[in-house]
Design a protein around this motif. Structure first.
Motif, PDB file in Angstrom:
ATOM      1  N   CYS A  15     -23.043 -23.815 -56.053  1.00  0.00           N
ATOM      2  CA  CYS A  15     -21.967 -24.847 -56.183  1.00  0.00           C
ATOM      3  C   CYS A  15     -20.958 -24.657 -55.051  1.00  0.00           C
ATOM      4  O   CYS A  15     -20.435 -23.281 -55.009  1.00  0.00           O
ATOM      5  CB  CYS A  15     -21.376 -25.071 -57.515  1.00  0.00           C
ATOM      6  N   LEU A  16     -20.414 -25.553 -54.362  1.00  0.00           N
ATOM      7  CA  LEU A  16     -19.373 -25.193 -53.173  1.00  0.00           C
ATOM      8  C   LEU A  16     -18.171 -24.710 -53.955  1.00  0.00           C
ATOM      9  O   LEU A  16     -17.580 -23.803 -53.366  1.00  0.00           O
ATOM     10  CB  LEU A  16     -19.228 -26.282 -52.338  1.00  0.00           C
ATOM     11  N   GLU A  17     -17.872 -25.242 -54.949  1.00  0.00           N
ATOM     12  CA  GLU A  17     -16.613 -24.798 -55.624  1.00  0.00           C
ATOM     13  C   GLU A  17     -17.383 -23.736 -56.839  1.00  0.00           C
ATOM     14  O   GLU A  17     -18.152 -23.929 -57.591  1.00  0.00           O
ATOM     15  CB  GLU A  17     -15.969 -25.943 -56.421  1.00  0.00           C
ATOM     16  N   ALA A  20     -20.461 -41.058 -49.392  1.00  0.00           N
ATOM     17  CA  ALA A  20     -20.979 -39.838 -48.756  1.00  0.00           C
ATOM     18  C   ALA A  20     -20.129 -38.603 -49.078  1.00  0.00           C
ATOM     19  O   ALA A  20     -19.797 -37.583 -48.551  1.00  0.00           O
ATOM     20  CB  ALA A  20     -20.527 -40.078 -47.023  1.00  0.00           C
ATOM     21  N   LEU A  21     -20.039 -38.824 -50.432  1.00  0.00           N
ATOM     22  CA  LEU A  21     -19.448 -37.573 -51.313  1.00  0.00           C
ATOM     23  C   LEU A  21     -19.782 -37.690 -52.829  1.00  0.00           C
ATOM     24  O   LEU A  21     -20.103 -38.565 -53.052  1.00  0.00           O
ATOM     25  CB  LEU A  21     -17.970 -37.456 -51.267  1.00  0.00           C
ATOM     26  N   GLN A  22     -19.921 -36.526 -53.108  1.00  0.00           N
ATOM     27  CA  GLN A  22     -20.374 -36.543 -54.633  1.00  0.00           C
ATOM     28  C   GLN A  22     -19.162 -35.678 -55.184  1.00  0.00           C
ATOM     29  O   GLN A  22     -17.986 -36.200 -55.839  1.00  0.00           O
ATOM     30  CB  GLN A  22     -21.564 -35.976 -55.104  1.00  0.00           C
ATOM     31  N   CYS A  23     -19.443 -34.306 -55.582  1.00  0.00           N
ATOM     32  CA  CYS A  23     -18.132 -33.765 -56.157  1.00  0.00           C
ATOM     33  C   CYS A  23     -16.948 -33.550 -55.356  1.00  0.00           C
ATOM     34  O   CYS A  23     -15.831 -33.446 -55.862  1.00  0.00           O
ATOM     35  CB  CYS A  23     -18.744 -32.282 -56.310  1.00  0.00           C
ATOM     36  N   GLY A  24     -17.137 -33.690 -54.195  1.00  0.00           N
ATOM     37  CA  GLY A  24     -15.836 -33.978 -53.317  1.00  0.00           C
ATOM     38  C   GLY A  24     -15.270 -32.501 -52.801  1.00  0.00           C
ATOM     39  O   GLY A  24     -14.118 -32.643 -52.123  1.00  0.00           O
ATOM     40  N   PHE A  25     -15.703 -31.512 -53.067  1.00  0.00           N
ATOM     41  CA  PHE A  25     -15.315 -30.231 -52.743  1.00  0.00           C
ATOM     42  C   PHE A  25     -15.271 -29.963 -51.329  1.00  0.00           C
ATOM     43  O   PHE A  25     -14.581 -29.343 -50.564  1.00  0.00           O
ATOM     44  CB  PHE A  25     -16.034 -29.094 -53.449  1.00  0.00           C
ATOM     45  N   CYS A  26     -16.587 -30.473 -50.539  1.00  0.00           N
ATOM     46  CA  CYS A  26     -16.543 -30.214 -49.270  1.00  0.00           C
ATOM     47  C   CYS A  26     -15.922 -31.124 -48.432  1.00  0.00           C
ATOM     48  O   CYS A  26     -15.893 -31.281 -47.303  1.00  0.00           O
ATOM     49  CB  CYS A  26     -18.290 -30.337 -48.879  1.00  0.00           C
ATOM     50  N   THR A  27     -15.454 -32.270 -49.227  1.00  0.00           N
ATOM     51  CA  THR A  27     -15.293 -33.404 -48.369  1.00  0.00           C
ATOM     52  C   THR A  27     -13.987 -33.385 -47.526  1.00  0.00           C
ATOM     53  O   THR A  27     -13.898 -34.034 -46.295  1.00  0.00           O
ATOM     54  CB  THR A  27     -14.922 -34.604 -49.440  1.00  0.00           C
ATOM     55  N   PRO A  28     -12.647 -32.783 -48.128  1.00  0.00           N
ATOM     56  CA  PRO A  28     -11.664 -32.569 -47.093  1.00  0.00           C
ATOM     57  C   PRO A  28     -12.091 -32.091 -45.659  1.00  0.00           C
ATOM     58  O   PRO A  28     -11.816 -32.443 -44.634  1.00  0.00           O
ATOM     59  CB  PRO A  28     -10.712 -31.553 -47.789  1.00  0.00           C
ATOM     60  N   TYR A  88     -21.065 -27.408 -44.982  1.00  0.00           N
ATOM     61  CA  TYR A  88     -21.907 -27.343 -46.104  1.00  0.00           C
ATOM     62  C   TYR A  88     -21.624 -28.310 -47.206  1.00  0.00           C
ATOM     63  O   TYR A  88     -20.526 -28.544 -47.434  1.00  0.00           O
ATOM     64  CB  TYR A  88     -22.399 -25.994 -46.729  1.00  0.00           C
ATOM     65  N   CYS A  89     -22.661 -29.138 -47.628  1.00  0.00           N
ATOM     66  CA  CYS A  89     -22.627 -29.962 -48.610  1.00  0.00           C
ATOM     67  C   CYS A  89     -23.664 -29.894 -49.426  1.00  0.00           C
ATOM     68  O   CYS A  89     -24.863 -29.759 -49.109  1.00  0.00           O
ATOM     69  CB  CYS A  89     -22.581 -31.525 -48.192  1.00  0.00           C
ATOM     70  N   ARG A  90     -23.448 -29.357 -50.727  1.00  0.00           N
ATOM     71  CA  ARG A  90     -24.539 -29.120 -51.714  1.00  0.00           C
ATOM     72  C   ARG A  90     -24.949 -30.140 -52.380  1.00  0.00           C
ATOM     73  O   ARG A  90     -25.878 -30.119 -53.114  1.00  0.00           O
ATOM     74  CB  ARG A  90     -23.978 -27.883 -52.560  1.00  0.00           C
ATOM     75  N   CYS A  91     -24.037 -31.164 -52.583  1.00  0.00           N
ATOM     76  CA  CYS A  91     -24.391 -32.341 -53.552  1.00  0.00           C
ATOM     77  C   CYS A  91     -24.983 -33.479 -52.724  1.00  0.00           C
ATOM     78  O   CYS A  91     -26.029 -33.946 -53.372  1.00  0.00           O
ATOM     79  CB  CYS A  91     -23.268 -32.987 -53.917  1.00  0.00           C
ATOM     80  N   THR A  92     -24.549 -33.962 -51.780  1.00  0.00           N
ATOM     81  CA  THR A  92     -25.527 -35.166 -50.836  1.00  0.00           C
ATOM     82  C   THR A  92     -26.478 -34.594 -50.183  1.00  0.00           C
ATOM     83  O   THR A  92     -26.648 -33.338 -50.054  1.00  0.00           O
ATOM     84  CB  THR A  92     -24.265 -35.927 -49.982  1.00  0.00           C
ATOM     85  N   GLY A  93     -27.341 -35.393 -49.692  1.00  0.00           N
ATOM     86  CA  GLY A  93     -28.532 -35.038 -48.758  1.00  0.00           C
ATOM     87  C   GLY A  93     -28.188 -35.198 -47.232  1.00  0.00           C
ATOM     88  O   GLY A  93     -28.991 -35.248 -46.380  1.00  0.00           O
TER      89      GLY A  93
HETATM   90  S1  FES Z   1     -19.999 -33.284 -52.170  1.00  0.00           S
HETATM   91 FE1  FES Z   1     -20.317 -31.741 -53.325  1.00  0.00          FE
HETATM   92  S2  FES Z   1     -20.417 -30.226 -51.732  1.00  0.00           S
HETATM   93 FE2  FES Z   1     -20.269 -32.028 -50.821  1.00  0.00          FE
END
Ligand code: FES
Ligand code: FES
Lengths: 809, 163
Positions: free
Chosen positions: A221-223, B99-107, B136-141
């Motif tokens: 998980c990125l977080e 183009a985001l899910q959890c948003g952690f990579c987003t900023p 890296y984005c772990r959520c989106t494809g």
């Molecule tokens: S939206 Fe979760 S890591 Fe990119």
């Protein structure tokens, strides 16, 4: 014949399946936002960097903890000297396993429905012995994280290294036993046999056999995992900010192991940076952090750094599977025979156990096909590596890869095109309800419709023609197919029946606010899947308001109805149905108020677009805000004895089936360079059937994200260990996560077979991608390698392994 | 005690001066000292890109940049480019395409994406994929992220063509 099948436990009579349309018969169909690609409301703050992840929260008197972890895979703690760390700058406390043991009772990762599963007691910090590299041994609490980490480096330990068990085959052989009290290294053993398997193989015209292996992965998980525990001695209460997928489950576990009344415990999960099953388990360092907050009577935070995440977040997969398939010469599959060996680390993880993944492999192998005979054997064994547990698509990628791999092998041997071979053997779309040989019951799946659609969007014949033409030019492309089934929206048969404190049901509360807006509270949680967004769409649709009028709140045990949280693709199917039913009830109650206000019969009214209307004339009668104003501020104007009920709660749990199965099929196109072993993924296709699609925009990217995680496991990701049990690539530079450049464009399409067990009709969509991608990729690579008579069987498929298969290295 | 150095930087357009421990990396400084929690730490060893921000106009890994090394420099974070409106079009495109899910990579992804628009205005899908490979984005494809960036580039090209 053994039938200890996890999902056949429902023996009590249940209500028959009834057809429940979204609207009562005769009403004008009003689907509102269901099926609409609406962007997520809660994404906007994330886009501006204004999310509230657990590490973003600020607290007075916050202390931070860093963990001293075992450098050895198996060693006796001869001496632990904490004295230097205790006097380091900023240090508040340094504790070992004995100190924490008095605050937090130990746990054991077993469930009664996994017959015979065993695991020793586990403590927050290792006592006397450490059993994997990375196991927490001592905790250092300081004013800042940097000070805690500095002081951690001053912890001195003397170790006596013990023999390690690293290879699962050694574990099974049992020369060295990790837990003497258990006598051997077997955590869980299961056998399943429909009978007549040997007879089926004996009469078969075609028998194929393969052995596959699957590397260990982890979720990344990125977080990272974060917990902030705040114990308040004044009221013996505990507030835990935790990036967990399952706040109510954690509340139960904290209550039990810290002896605090459940009602005094609040678990809050605001924005969570990805879950994938990583954040739904009991971690010793997290339990220890809570214990420290209780000991120190102040808030304590733990943030895993990436290096320690790699050796302490659960790992998954790591299987060795032998599979055989019997078929007749007409190309009908007669039987599957499976032998799965999997290594789970030194403990079965609490409370879900580490037996479930292997169990799923047994349940799901052969799942899409109509053979009658099936035999399976599973051994889950202890090793001195990090623990494994449920990670996205639990067991599915393995079951799918071995099934689809051996199905392709049979097709090739019989000289039948793989698409045609599947067509002959997939369970017919009109054959449901259907009971699969492993005992699983399918309500209604659509394998053939999905396959037809896939072949159409791939333009399969054209791809085959192009492949043949390119082969002549020395370009080696491969096309791979994989049909899958996916466990979604589980009933209590998954965990509850085995004694786990995990809710299978979920509730939703809807409230009409004064201004005519609707607030939704739900026990399902959000890690980015878009659960909040779809709950908004469902609520808006059910009540009759526009989407901008709905606010959704999840992830707080104190305010949401009780629920299981998010795992096993249950958010839409279970939480969504609770929201729908709650929304319908709220609408009815709103109409009661409006009818009283207007002094008309309720049946003459409806709510459309935030307005009470007359159903016969369509005339607008009242804005919803007027209903809110009168109900809350001027109830004196309503008839005597009338009470408005503008907050309602409804719950839902699937009853008729143990699992709401979804299905899908994927196609992969790759190009293999036979000189370098490099594989280029050119394109990927997925047709999924998750029942009612609530928001295609979200389902599509969720599917793609799942596929990319599946590709990660198939192509890049592996937790590599040496013979001493040291993880060799415990960092993000060496553990390869898929990057955008290597990933193909992914085309998605849907078939919708709504489940009739709910009115919403939604099945889960979260794991289909991860389940099928490795199988499709493997088959594509092997299809490309066919002219070389070479085959890859061991994931991840590195260039080196491809070259080995080609006999070049 | 940590050795501290007085450091002055222009942070999102405002000059700030702080005494900063020499070993503190920029993301820790921004998050812990300045309360700018939009920059995320996903690995703290320079791989994931969640900490991507701008120093003197170029994107860098915030986790590999020492805060004291930013003396006299200009720092822009996701909060800055959001409030100024600089990232608005990209954020809108991300939102529209999920183009985001959890948003952690987003900023970090947004910082990288607006950098791409500046440096590679004619990028095609394959080049977009390559440019953002450090994030890296772990959520989106990744597909939706590429779509969003591509859409912004195309709309800019169209506007450019008109003027
Ligand atoms: S939206 Fe979760 S890591 Fe990119
Ligand atoms: S946190 Fe800086 S690259 Fe990962």
């Amino acid at each position: 014949m053994s039938q200890d099948i996890v999902n056949s436990t429902t023996t009590t009579p249940v209500a028959p399946v009834v057809d429940r349309p979204l609207q009562a018969p005769g009403t004008r169909p009003q689907t509102g936002y269901i099926g609409k690609s609406e962007p997520r409301a809660n994404a906007k703050r994330l886009l501006q960097g204004r999310g509230s992840y657990t590490d973003d929260l600020r607290f007075p008197r916050l202390a931070q903890v860093a963990y001293f972890r075992s450098p050895h895979a198996h060693a006796k703690i001869k001496k632990l000297d904490l004295s230097k760390a205790r006097v380091a700058p900023g240090v508040i406390a340094v504790v070992d396993g004995y100190a924490v043991r008095d605050i937090c009772s130990p746990w054991m990762g077993v469930l009664s429905h996994l017959k015979g599963i065993r695991s020793p007691l586990q403590f927050p910090l290792a006592i006397e012995r450490a059993r994997w590299q990375g196991e927490p041994v001592a905790a250092v609490v300081a004013e800042t994280r940097a000070q805690a980490e500095d002081a951690r480096d001053l912890v001195e330990a003397e170790w006596e290294e013990l023999p390690v068990v690293v290879d699962m085959r050694d574990a099974l052989a049992g020369q060295t036993v990790i837990h003497e009290e258990l006598g051997d290294n077997i955590c869980f053993h299961r056998e399943l046999d429909t009978g007549e398997v040997d007879a089926a193989f004996a009469k078969a015209d075609c028998v194929v056999e393969e052995s596959y292996s699957f590397g260990r992965h982890t979720g990344v998980c990125l977080e990272p995992r974060i917990i902030l525990a705040d114990y308040n001695a004044g009221e013996h209460s505990l507030t835990v900010h935790h990036n967990t997928q399952s706040p109510h489950m954690m509340q139960q576990l904290f209550a039990k192991h810290f002896d605090i009344p459940e009602a005094n415990i609040q678990v809050i999960a605001k924005d969570v940076g990805g879950g994938f099953g990583i954040k739904v388990h009991t971690y010793p360092d997290e339990m220890c952090t809570v214990a420290l907050s209780i000991m120190l009577r102040r808030p304590v935070k733990f943030v895993a750094d990436r290096m320690e995440s790699m050796v302490s977040d659960i790992h998954a997969r790591e299987h060795r599977v032998k599979i055989r398939l019997a078929a007749d010469k007409a190309g009908n599959i007669l039987a599957f025979d499976l032998d799965d060996l999997t290594a789970i680390g030194p403990y079965s993880v609490y409370p879900r156990t580490s037996g479930i993944e292997g169990n799923q492999v047994v349940n799901l192998t052969g799942g899409p096909y109509k053979h009658k005979q099936y035999r399976a054997k599973l051994d889950a064994v202890f090793t001195n590596k990090n623990v494994t547990c449920q990670y996205r698509a639990v067991g599915h990628p393995i079951a799918a890869a071995v099934t689809e791999g051996i199905v392709d092998a049979a097709a090739i041997k019989l000289g039948i095109d793989p698409a045609e071979f599947r067509r002959r053997n997939l369970i017919r779309d009109d054959a449901y309800p259907y009971t699969f040989p492993s005992g699983i019951r399918f309500e209604k799946l659509s394998h053939h419709k999905c396959l037809d659609k896939l072949l159409e969007i791939m333009d399969y014949p054209a791809l085959r023609a192009e492949q043949a033409a390119l082969r002549k030019k020395g370009i080696h492309r491969g096309i791979g197919l994989a049909s899958i089934i996916e466990v979604t929206s589980p009933s209590a048969a998954f965990y509850g029946v085995g004694g786990a404190p995990i809710s299978a049901q979920d509730g939703a509360t809807l409230r009409l606010d004064v201004s005519g807006m609707v607030t939704v509270l739900c026990g399902v949680t959000e890690q980015g899947q878009g659960t909040d967004a779809i709950f908004g769409q469902i609520a808006a649709t059910a009540v009759g308001v526009s989407l901008d009028k709905v606010r959704v709140l999840t992830g707080d045990t104190r305010v949401t109805p009780y629920g299981g949280g998010t795992w096993a693709s249950r958010g839409a199917g279970i939480g969504g149905e609770a929201v729908l039913q709650s929304g319908k009830a709220l609408k009815s109650n709103i109409l009661d108020v409006a009818a009283a206000m207007l002094n008309v019969k309720k049946v003459t009214l409806d709510i459309i677009d935030n307005t009470i209307i007359d159903t016969t004339t369509g005339e607008k009668k009242l804005p919803l805000a007027e209903v809110g104003r009168v109900a809350y501020f001027r109830p004196d104007t309503l008839p005597m004895n009338f009470q408005s009920e503008l907050t309602v709660t409804r719950h839902f749990v699937p009853r008729e089936y143990a699992f709401t199965f979804a299905n899908g099929v994927q196609g992969s196109l790759v190009e293999v360079d036979p000189d370098t072993g490099f594989i280029k993924m050119l394109k990927h296709w997925c047709v999924g059937d998750c029942g009612t699609v609530i928001n295609p925009l979200l389902v599509d990217e969720q599917t793609r994200g799942g596929i990319v995680q599946g590709i990660g496991g198939a192509m890049f990701e592996e937790c590599m260990y040496d013979e001493r049990g040291q993880m060799l690539n415990a960092n993000l530079a060496d553990y390869l996560v898929p990057m955008s450049f290597e990933m193909p464009d992914i085309v998605t399409a849907h078939i919708e077979t709504p489940t009739k067990t709910s009115e919403l009709g939604a099945k889960g969509a979260g794991e289909n991608g991860t389940a099928g991608a490795p199988a499709a990729i493997m088959n594509a690579i092997n299809d490309a390698l066919l002219p070389f008579n070479a085959k890859v069987r061991d994931m991840p498929f590195t260039p080196e392994r491809v070259l080995k298969a080609l006999g070049k290295v | 005690m940590d050795y501290e150095i007085e450091t002055t930087m222009t942070l999102n357009g405002t000059q700030v001066t702080r005494r900063i421990a020499a070993r503190t990396h920029l993301v820790d400084f921004l998050r812990e000292e300045m309360g700018l929690t939009g920059s995320h730490a996903g690995c703290e060893h320079g791989v994931c890109g969640a900490c991507t921000l701008r120093v003197n106009g170029d994107i860098v890994r915030g986790c590999l940049t020492l805060a004291v090394a930013c003396n006299g420099k200009t720092i822009d974070t996701i909060e800055g480019v959001s409030d100024s409106g600089e990232a608005a079009e990209m954020q809108h495109a991300f939102h529209e395409r999920n183009a985001l899910q959890c948003g952690f990579c987003t900023p970090g992804m947004i910082m990288c994406a607006i950098d791409l628009v500046k440096n590679k205005p004619a990028a095609k899908r394959e080049e977009i994929r390559e440019y953002i490979s450090g994030n890296y984005c772990r959520c989106t494809g990744y597909h939706a992220i590429v779509d969003a960036i591509e859409a912004v580039l195309i709309s800019k090209q169209r506007l450019g063509g008109k003027s």
